[in-house]
Each structure stands twice: as C-alpha cells, then as structure tokens.
Design an enzyme around this catalytic site. Structure first.
Site, PDB file in Angstrom:
ATOM      1  N   TYR A  26      -0.229   1.252   0.147  1.00 16.41           N
ATOM      2  CA  TYR A  26       0.091   2.551   0.200  1.00 16.41           C
ATOM      3  C   TYR A  26       0.060   3.240  -1.166  1.00 16.41           C
ATOM      4  O   TYR A  26       0.901   3.945  -1.597  1.00 16.41           O
ATOM      5  CB  TYR A  26       1.102   2.866   1.062  1.00 16.41           C
ATOM      6  CG  TYR A  26       1.355   2.158   2.725  1.00 16.41           C
ATOM      7  CD1 TYR A  26       0.450   2.290   3.418  1.00 16.41           C
ATOM      8  CD2 TYR A  26       2.383   1.128   2.824  1.00 16.41           C
ATOM      9  CE1 TYR A  26       0.323   1.743   4.412  1.00 16.41           C
ATOM     10  CE2 TYR A  26       2.237   0.460   3.969  1.00 16.41           C
ATOM     11  CZ  TYR A  26       1.222   0.789   4.911  1.00 16.41           C
ATOM     12  OH  TYR A  26       1.377   0.145   6.037  1.00 16.41           O
ATOM     13  N   HIS A  27      -0.947   2.912  -1.791  1.00 17.62           N
ATOM     14  CA  HIS A  27      -1.020   3.355  -3.142  1.00 17.62           C
ATOM     15  C   HIS A  27      -2.514   4.174  -3.485  1.00 17.62           C
ATOM     16  O   HIS A  27      -3.106   3.873  -4.500  1.00 17.62           O
ATOM     17  CB  HIS A  27      -1.153   2.147  -4.247  1.00 17.62           C
ATOM     18  CG  HIS A  27       0.301   1.408  -3.972  1.00 17.62           C
ATOM     19  ND1 HIS A  27       0.468  -0.015  -4.735  1.00 17.62           N
ATOM     20  CD2 HIS A  27       1.381   1.571  -3.664  1.00 17.62           C
ATOM     21  CE1 HIS A  27       1.644  -0.413  -4.482  1.00 17.62           C
ATOM     22  NE2 HIS A  27       2.350   0.385  -3.740  1.00 17.62           N
ATOM     23  N   PRO A  28      -2.649   5.052  -2.696  1.00 18.12           N
ATOM     24  CA  PRO A  28      -3.757   5.792  -3.068  1.00 18.12           C
ATOM     25  C   PRO A  28      -3.885   6.685  -4.308  1.00 18.12           C
ATOM     26  O   PRO A  28      -2.828   6.962  -4.551  1.00 18.12           O
ATOM     27  CB  PRO A  28      -4.002   6.710  -1.644  1.00 18.12           C
ATOM     28  CG  PRO A  28      -2.644   6.824  -1.131  1.00 18.12           C
ATOM     29  CD  PRO A  28      -1.942   5.601  -1.528  1.00 18.12           C
ATOM     30  N   ASP A  61      -7.103   2.359  -3.669  1.00 14.58           N
ATOM     31  CA  ASP A  61      -5.861   1.712  -3.208  1.00 14.58           C
ATOM     32  C   ASP A  61      -5.755   0.302  -3.602  1.00 14.58           C
ATOM     33  O   ASP A  61      -6.699  -0.349  -3.803  1.00 14.58           O
ATOM     34  CB  ASP A  61      -5.898   2.105  -1.721  1.00 14.58           C
ATOM     35  CG  ASP A  61      -4.528   1.890  -1.084  1.00 14.58           C
ATOM     36  OD1 ASP A  61      -3.620   1.838  -1.660  1.00 14.58           O
ATOM     37  OD2 ASP A  61      -4.628   1.789   0.277  1.00 14.58           O
TER      38      ASP A  61
END
Length: 533
Positions: free
Chosen positions: A469-471, A295
C-alpha cells in the site's frame, strides 16, 4: 460560507493536514482544506493495534482495486487509500521510515533540484518528536511522536529476529532513521503516548479553531477551475450542491498518488489520448500525469512457533476485550503497538549501493488485514524488495469524479524485479534459519521448504505477493524540460500558474521504506517553498 481563499488544499491526508497547519499560521492567509471524507474520531483509528479495522471500513478507505494484474496471474490487488481527516495516516500501519539518504539524493539526480537528503533532513527533524530526544539527525519537539513501541518488549521473538539477522552477517542497527539505515534493529512507529499519531491528530487538531482556516468535510472536489494557463479555484460538491471556491494564490492538490492525478486528468491536464477517451477536452497535454505508478510488494514468510508466546493466542474475544480494556484505561500493552517492533534493511546483492530489502517482523502468523490467521502459534516476516523497476499507470474512465480510475500497476513486469525476488526469498530463509530462532522455530508454513528452485519461487511469489500500500510517483517531480515530469522543484504543475501538487504522487522515485514519513517531510519542506514565494 466563505468561498474565496488565498490557498485551497484538496485532501486532508498525510500532506494536507500539515499544509493546512503551516499555511494558516499566518492569520493574514485565508486557507481552505477540502476533504471528501469525514471525521477521523474513532477508537479504532486511535488504537494502534486496531489498524485492520479502519483499513477495511468504507468510511475510512476509498476501496480502490487494480485491474487484473497480467504478471500476477490475473489477480486483482486492493489499493487501500485513506478517506477522512488524516487520510492514509489514519489507516496505515504507523511504521515510521524515512528511507535511505541515497533514496532522497536519487530524487535530485532525477531532476528535482534542491531535493537531496541534506536539504530534506531539517524537515524530517522538524516533524518528529523522537522518544530519545533531539540529535543532529533526530527531532525532539515536532508534532509527530515517534517511538520504538513497548519498552517492556512484549515478546522475546522481536529480539530473536534481530539476533538472527546479526548471526546471518548483517549489522546491528539501533536507529535506522539516524546516521545509518542498514542492518537489523527495533522498528519505529508514529505512536504518541499509546495513540496513533496521524497528521490529523498531530497537526490539524491543535489549529482547527483558527478563524482563517476553513475545513470542508464530506466535500468532493470535482475539478480544478482554469482560465487559460491560470488556476482560478476548484469546483466542489458540498451538501448536495455544486459550488465554486476561488483561490487568490494557489490550489494545492494533496489527494495522494491516486486522487491527485485523477483530479488533474478530470481538469483536462494529462495524456491526450486518456483525456479524449474519457470525454475530457484537453486543456494542457501532459503525458506524465498518471504514469510512472510505482508500489512496494511484500510476502509473508511464516513459521510455526514451538512456544505458546505469539499473537495467535490473543485473537479470541476474551483476550481482545482485555487488551482493549487495558488500552482504554492506561494507553499501554498490546493495544498500544502496531506489533511490528523489530525490522531489517539489507541489500539483495553486493551490486546494490544501498539497502533494497525491508523486513517487518510480527510475533504472529496472520494476514495484514487481520481476516485470516494460522491455527496454532506462529510468527512471520513481511519482506519485499523496495526498489522495483516495473511501472504502471492510472487513467480516468469518465468525466465523473465518482468513477474510480483504471489502476494498473504492472507488478513484476520487469525481469529484474523477479530476480530481486528470488534473491529476497533465499536471503530471508537464510536469516530465519539462524540459531537465534532455533528455540522457537517450527515448520515453515509458507512458502514451504519445498519452494526452492527459480521456477517454484517465481510461481509462489506471483500467487502470493501483496501490495504494501505504497503507491507513488504518478505526478513525478522533475526538471521543467523533462516531458514526463508533472511538477517542478517548487511543486508547481509545469505550464499552469497557481496550481501545485504536494503529496506522495510527486516522489521522483520510490524510497526504500514506508512512504508516510517522506510524505510528511515533503509537506513540511513544500510549505516553506509555498510561503517563500
């Protein structure tokens, strides 16, 4: 109700809506699109500046949280994931970044044969409708509108930030999704005629009436059905009943970096110890499922503003009502932007081969979720190193899909990540102290000018860093002989016939930038792969 289909797509998000459009374009293909959430029809989804509302609404957000993060002083970090048609493209910040070309070339270098930038560029061009028209690098007539926001330049702070970056010695970059990413310039957003360009709106709405496309809303996928090493369909909960849908060709998981590995594990595909601990009989031991979780992190660099020109002066009910009314009537003004209208992509050190630091500039001092704001006028830069070395995992806890999985990111576990953060904080302060911002710059709100030593920076970062919020990368694509790869270059789950994963979970490595654009590109390219064989 139809129960037999050629293709079953699980998840109507950034990838799933694109796949539903492309696979159902042939009327001979019966396609089912399964979505756990409901409709995305909401003024707050459509209105770009209202992004904090759907992001914080249970109807549109799965509400995942990490376990206490051991290297962030035990903090629990939210993991926002979109729920409902459009998925995360209906709740995200609408920032449109392809990533550096070398990010995509890195995918092929990690075993994803055929997934280099030159092979992916046609699909980036295919999906976008760039405001300045078609070029050799940009698409001119794709479904997703891409703009640089308000042409009127609603705040002089946007240009001042770009000029500060150039003053600090970095290039000026008019189009970071064009020939060159590196430098400072205007930020691009997937906003079309003042409205959020989610994949639901751009890809699904135009084709919903196709007789060969069946959309199941408010339908929870429980598991993938397997017979030996062949996929036969999926088990769902629909209108209170447990049903089975049959797939003649492929089941495609597009449930995202959390949902797709969760469903594989629930179906008996994953690390043996994780499955057994959750009460699942292993069907196919694949140690990479749910591992390699990556992330982006970011912090907010905030300054007081000496001029009363920031968004902090527009947060009262009266001004919000005026902004909303103007947007409702004309689809323009402050309601038609995500407010991130200038940015930068630079290297944290000369040893880096391509940019690894990303800036989003905001002419206001306010939290990303909109819940807290500086009392007075201020501005901020969202910044973070975009190529972290730390990796986490996602493990199911029980056989019930309702139970959220254990999510452990292990943020800042690796020493190299902390070193990147020290460089990032010092570089950012240097940029923000340039003379272009002098007419506006007041005191540094945070971190505060007293945060200077390695120890002080480390502690401040651990206490204040947030997820972007970039998993990604929990079902990593790679070579078939790679024991940790989950899918091959055709997005097929290695060892299982008729099962694919197509979403951000298959990225071999995390790109330098927001993930929505590369996720859409992956769906466009994968649709051709599916249709070709």
């Amino acid at each position: 109700m139809k129960t037999k289909f050629d293709y079953i797509i699980v998840g109507a998000g950034s990838a799933g809506c694109i796949l539903a459009n492309r696979l159902s374009a042939n009327p001979r293909h019966e396609v089912a699109l399964i979505e756990a959430g409901g409709s995305d029809k909401s003024i707050f989804v459509k209105m770009p500046s209202a992004l904090a509302i759907p992001m914080n609404t249970k109807r549109f957000n799965w509400g995942y949280n990490s376990e206490p993060e051991p290297y962030l002083r035990g903090r629990v970090i939210p993991c926002y994931r979109g729920k409902g048609l459009g998925g995360s493209s209906s709740i995200n910040g609408m920032v449109f970044v392809r990533g550096n070309p070398k990010d995509i070339d890195e995918w092929e270098a990690n075993g994803a044969k055929g997934w280099n930038y030159q092979s992916c560029l046609p699909y980036y061009r295919k999906l976008e409708h760039w405001q300045d028209g078609e070029t050799s690098h940009r698409g001119g007539d794709g479904p997703i509108g891409v703009t640089t926001g308000n042409k009127m330049r609603l705040s002089p702070l946007y240009q001042a930030f770009i000029d500060a970056g150039v003053e600090a010695g970095y290039p000026r970059c008019p189009d970071y999704n064009g020939e060159t990413q590196e430098g400072f310039g205007p930020m691009q957003m997937n906003v079309d005629s003042g409205v959020r360009a989610s994949t639901s709106r751009a890809y699904l709405d135009p084709v919903k009436a196709r007789p060969n496309l069946t959309i199941f809303k408010n339908t929870l996928t429980r598991r993938v059905c397997l017979s030996g090493q062949k996929t036969t369909g999926i088990e769902i909960t629909h209108k209170g009943k447990i049903l089975t849908l049959a797939a003649q060709k492929d089941v495609i998981l597009s449930a995202g970096a959390i949902g797709s590995p969760q469903l594989l594990q629930l179906s008996g595909i994953g690390p043996e110890d994780v499955l057994k601990k959750a009460g699942i009989t292993p069907h196919l031991v694949k140690p990479g499922v749910g591992e390699n979780l990556t992330d982006h992190l970011e912090v907010f660099f905030q300054y007081q503003c000496k001029e009363p020109i920031t968004l902090n002066g527009k947060l009262d009910p009266f001004n919000k009502a005026l902004i909303g009314l103007r947007w409702l009537l004309f689809r323009n003004g402050l309601g038609a932007t995500n407010h991130f209208e200038s940015c930068g992509f630079i290297r944290s050190s000369s040893a880096k081969d391509w940019p690894d630091i990303q800036y989003h500039f905001l002419p206001g001092a306010i939290s990303y979720d909109g819940n807290t704001a500086f009392k007075g006028h201020g501005y901020q830069v969202h910044v973070g190193p975009n190529k972290p070395a730390s990796r986490g995992y996602l493990h199911i806890q029980s056989p019930d899909v309702i139970d959220h999985p254990v999510i452990q990111f292990n943020y800042l576990k690796e020493a190299s990540d902390m070193e990147d953060w020290r460089n990032t904080i010092r570089i950012t302060r240097h940029v923000l102290q340039q003379s272009a911002l002098t007419p506006f710059r007041g005191d540094e709100i945070q971190p505060g000018m007293d945060v200077t030593s390695d120890t002080e920076i480390d502690e401040w970062v651990r206490q204040n860093v947030e997820s972007a919020y970039h998993p990604t990368s929990t079902c990593r694509m790679g070579a078939e002989d790679d024991p940790m790869a989950v899918v091959n270059a055709q997005c097929q789950v290695i060892g299982i016939e008729g099962l694919r994963v197509i979403d951000s979970s298959i990225f071999p490595t995390i790109p330098n930038g927001n993930l929505n654009a590369p996720t859409m590109m992956v769906a466009e390219k994968a649709a051709d792969i599916v249709l070709g064989g």
